[in-house]
Design a protein around this motif. Structure first.
Motif, mmCIF file in Angstrom:
data_model
loop_
_atom_site.group_PDB
_atom_site.id
_atom_site.type_symbol
_atom_site.label_atom_id
_atom_site.label_comp_id
_atom_site.label_asym_id
_atom_site.label_seq_id
_atom_site.Cartn_x
_atom_site.Cartn_y
_atom_site.Cartn_z
ATOM 1 N N GLY B 241 -26.594 35.024 11.773
ATOM 2 C CA GLY B 241 -26.141 34.832 13.148
ATOM 3 C C GLY B 241 -24.722 35.323 13.345
ATOM 4 N N TYR B 242 -23.865 35.046 12.356
ATOM 5 C CA TYR B 242 -22.481 35.513 12.438
ATOM 6 C C TYR B 242 -22.438 37.018 12.683
ATOM 7 C CZ TYR B 242 -18.116 37.409 10.572
ATOM 8 O OH TYR B 242 -16.963 38.127 10.406
ATOM 9 N N VAL B 245 -23.706 37.962 16.173
ATOM 10 C CA VAL B 245 -22.756 37.602 17.223
ATOM 11 C C VAL B 245 -21.578 38.568 17.245
ATOM 12 C CG1 VAL B 245 -21.059 35.860 17.917
ATOM 13 C CG2 VAL B 245 -23.385 35.163 17.314
ATOM 14 N N GLY B 248 -22.684 42.084 18.398
ATOM 15 C CA GLY B 248 -22.931 42.027 19.835
ATOM 16 C C GLY B 248 -21.626 41.984 20.625
ATOM 17 N N SER B 249 -20.667 41.184 20.126
ATOM 18 C CA SER B 249 -19.405 41.071 20.848
ATOM 19 C C SER B 249 -18.677 42.408 20.894
ATOM 20 C CB SER B 249 -18.495 40.042 20.179
ATOM 21 O OG SER B 249 -19.186 38.849 19.985
#
Ligand SMILES: Nc1ncnc2c1ncn2[C@@H]1O[C@H](COP(=O)(O)OP(=O)(O)OP(=O)(O)O)[C@@H](O)[C@H]1O
Ligand SMILES: [Mg+2]
Lengths: 253, 264
Positions: B241-242, B245, B248-249
């Motif tokens: 997930g890290y 995220v 994506g950011s």
């Protein structure tokens, strides 16, 4: 076909374009004139959606450029002041890329690319690397990329810079050809900026003259000719201000 | 969707024509080969020493049991590749947007009907392909161990380590893409990406003993924390997930940055 409504552009505290309005229909070739720094390039960048206006609107083929950007942009072919070329690509590869990003389906690309190269005299150059081409040929590739997807609106920023006389007359013919009616094809609306006044007299039917971002003149060329005025004189009067401008002309849309 | 592949295709072709791709692939092959070989020789040397010591050092037997390919070769090898990607990936990404601005081709892309998100994703996709090639190459050396190693290393550990390396490469790529969207100068774009990636690595140093409050945030952002788990063979959804995220950011930041050019 393309309409500018009260376009203004402010860079910091300097107003580059001020409340400019005009509209151009199919079949028209409009010469966009003005001294250096008048705001021609800035206006064209707003018409193509590269630079957003500080205020005002652009409508292309009934689509607001900022509300329906994709629909509006598809209708426009644009030659920027510096031709937007990838030096490492071949001429044909580059034009194919442009045709694709302009939304042409893959199967139509080869034909569109061939036609654009034909029209701009690039047939012999199709496999050459763009970075190796002379300036004039690079300019031709720039024009070819603007017309490759057959857009109904053409916006050309100084299209004949760096071309040889033969090619200049070819490009003039091409522009005349695009704007005139032909079977099965709709006419184009063309707006081009240039500093070469004889060129304007040769291909444009209408001129828009701006200075310091404001419109000074917007009239059909034959009307001016009928009055016995040359562009040279007009330019001197409107821009340099040698005489008092005759009333009612400036800003009349 | 179509637009993404058109942009990615052009970008990839230019990687190979320029020829950024060959330079990067060759450098990576040389450096990863060198690291692998040096770790392998190291491994063998220590192994032999331990075996020699068996006769008179009672602890050597225990040490020998612990001295396996997994911990003594695979893990340090993959960890060392992290630093190679640290400068190779920014080298690949530096031109993505900055060269468009320098050439004036941004005027073509940004006046085309393509949405900015397609342009950003297309460029990212091109780098993803290149990073995949790099990680594929990195996987070749451990493959040798499966052929010749006895006992063979732990497959799960190798795969999760490679996954970690891949995710780090993808994260660096998104950081580099963002850096490139900020400037028309490729050199500046390179250093910006390098510093940002290095920052993500070095955050580790700021992680205190107490992972609370600000320390907790730093610990979460730190790349090493998450990579280490994968390197040890622990595939945790939190760590995956890290990466998602963060990637994506940076993609969103790139999009915003390109948009701001259009709207300035
Ligand atoms: N990005 C920008 N930032 C600040 N000022 C700008 C910018 N772009 C243009 N200008 C200013 O806006 C004014 C109009 O420039 P523009 O390029 O539109 O002129 P032009 O009519 O195309 O001139 P030329 O005939 O030399 O091409 C100039 O004063 C220019 O300095
Ligand atoms: Mg100009």
């Amino acid at each position: 076909m393309i309409e500018a409504k009260q376009l203004s552009k402010r860079f910091g505290d300097r107003l580059a374009v001020d409340q400019l309005s005009f509209s151009i229909e199919r079949g028209e070739v409009v010469g966009f004139l003005g001294p250096n720094g008048a705001g021609k390039t800035t206006t064209m960048r707003m018409l193509t959606g590269f630079t957003p206006p500080s205020s005002g609107k652009v409508i292309v083929g009934g689509h607001d450029l900022f509300e329906e950007p994709a629909a509006a942009r598809r209708l426009v072919g644009y030659l920027p002041e510096t031709p937007p070329l990838y030096p490492e690509m071949t001429v044909a590869g580059y034009l194919r890329f442009v045709a694709r990003i302009q939304g042409l389906p893959k199967r139509d690309c080869a034909e569109a690319v061939d036609r654009a190269m034909e029209r701009c005299g690039l047939k012999e150059q199709r496999r050459r690397i763009i970075g190796d081409l002379s300036k004039g040929y690079r300019q031709r590739v720039g024009i070819a990329q603007a017309i490759v997807h057959s857009p109904p609106v053409l916006i050309l920023d100084e299209p004949t810079v760096g071309l040889d006389p033969a090619q200049i007359s070819d490009i003039r013919d091409l522009i005349a050809d695009l704007s005139s009616a032909r079977e099965g094809e709709l006419q184009h609306a063309v707006i081009l900026s240039t500093h070469i006044l004889p060129e304007v007299e040769a291909i444009c039917r209408r001129i828009i003259m701006i200075q310091e971002g404001t419109k000074r003149l917007d009239r059909p060329l034959d009307e001016l000719k009928a009055e016995g005025q040359t562009l040279q004189m007009l330019f001197a009067r409107e821009i340099v201000g040698e005489q008092v401008p005759s009333a009612g002309q400036g800003g009349a849309a | 969707m179509n637009g993404i592949t058109v942009i990615a295709g052009r970008e990839l072709r230019s990687f190979f024509v320029m020829p950024v791709a060959y330079v990067v692939l060759t450098l990576f092959a040389l450096l990863s080969g060198f690291f692998f070989l040096s770790k392998l020789l190291d491994f063998n040397f220590t192994l032999m020493q331990l075996q020699n010591n068996l006769a008179f050092d009672p602890r050597a037997a225990d040490q020998l049991l612990l001295w396996n390919l997994n911990d003594a070769l695979i893990t340090p090898y993959l960890a060392s590749l992290l630093s190679i990607l640290l400068f190779l990936v920014p080298g690949v990404t530096m031109g993505l947007f900055s060269s468009e601005k320098a050439n004036g081709t941004d005027e073509l892309l940004l006046t085309s009907p393509l949405p900015i998100s397609s342009i950003v994703l297309g460029k990212y996709l091109a780098v993803v392909v290149l990073v995949s090639l790099l990680v594929g190459m990195a996987a070749l050396f451990p493959c040798l161990l499966f052929l010749y190693g006895d006992p063979a290393p732990d497959l799960g550990l190798v795969l999760s380590g490679l996954l970690g390396l891949y995710l780090v490469g993808l994260l660096y790529a998104s950081v580099g893409l963002f850096a490139s969207s900020l400037t028309h100068n490729q050199i500046i774009a390179f250093f910006l990406a390098f510093v940002l990636c290095l920052g993500l690595l070095l955050l580790e140093l700021g992680v205190g003993d107490s992972a609370r409050g600000l320390g907790g945030v730093v610990a979460y952002l730190s790349l090493v924390e998450h990579f280490d788990n994968l390197l040890r063979g622990v595939v945790d959804t939190g760590d995956l997930g890290y990466f998602f995220v963060m990637i994506g950011s940076f993609l969103l930041l790139s999009k915003a940055s390109v948009e701001s050019v259009r709207w300035r």
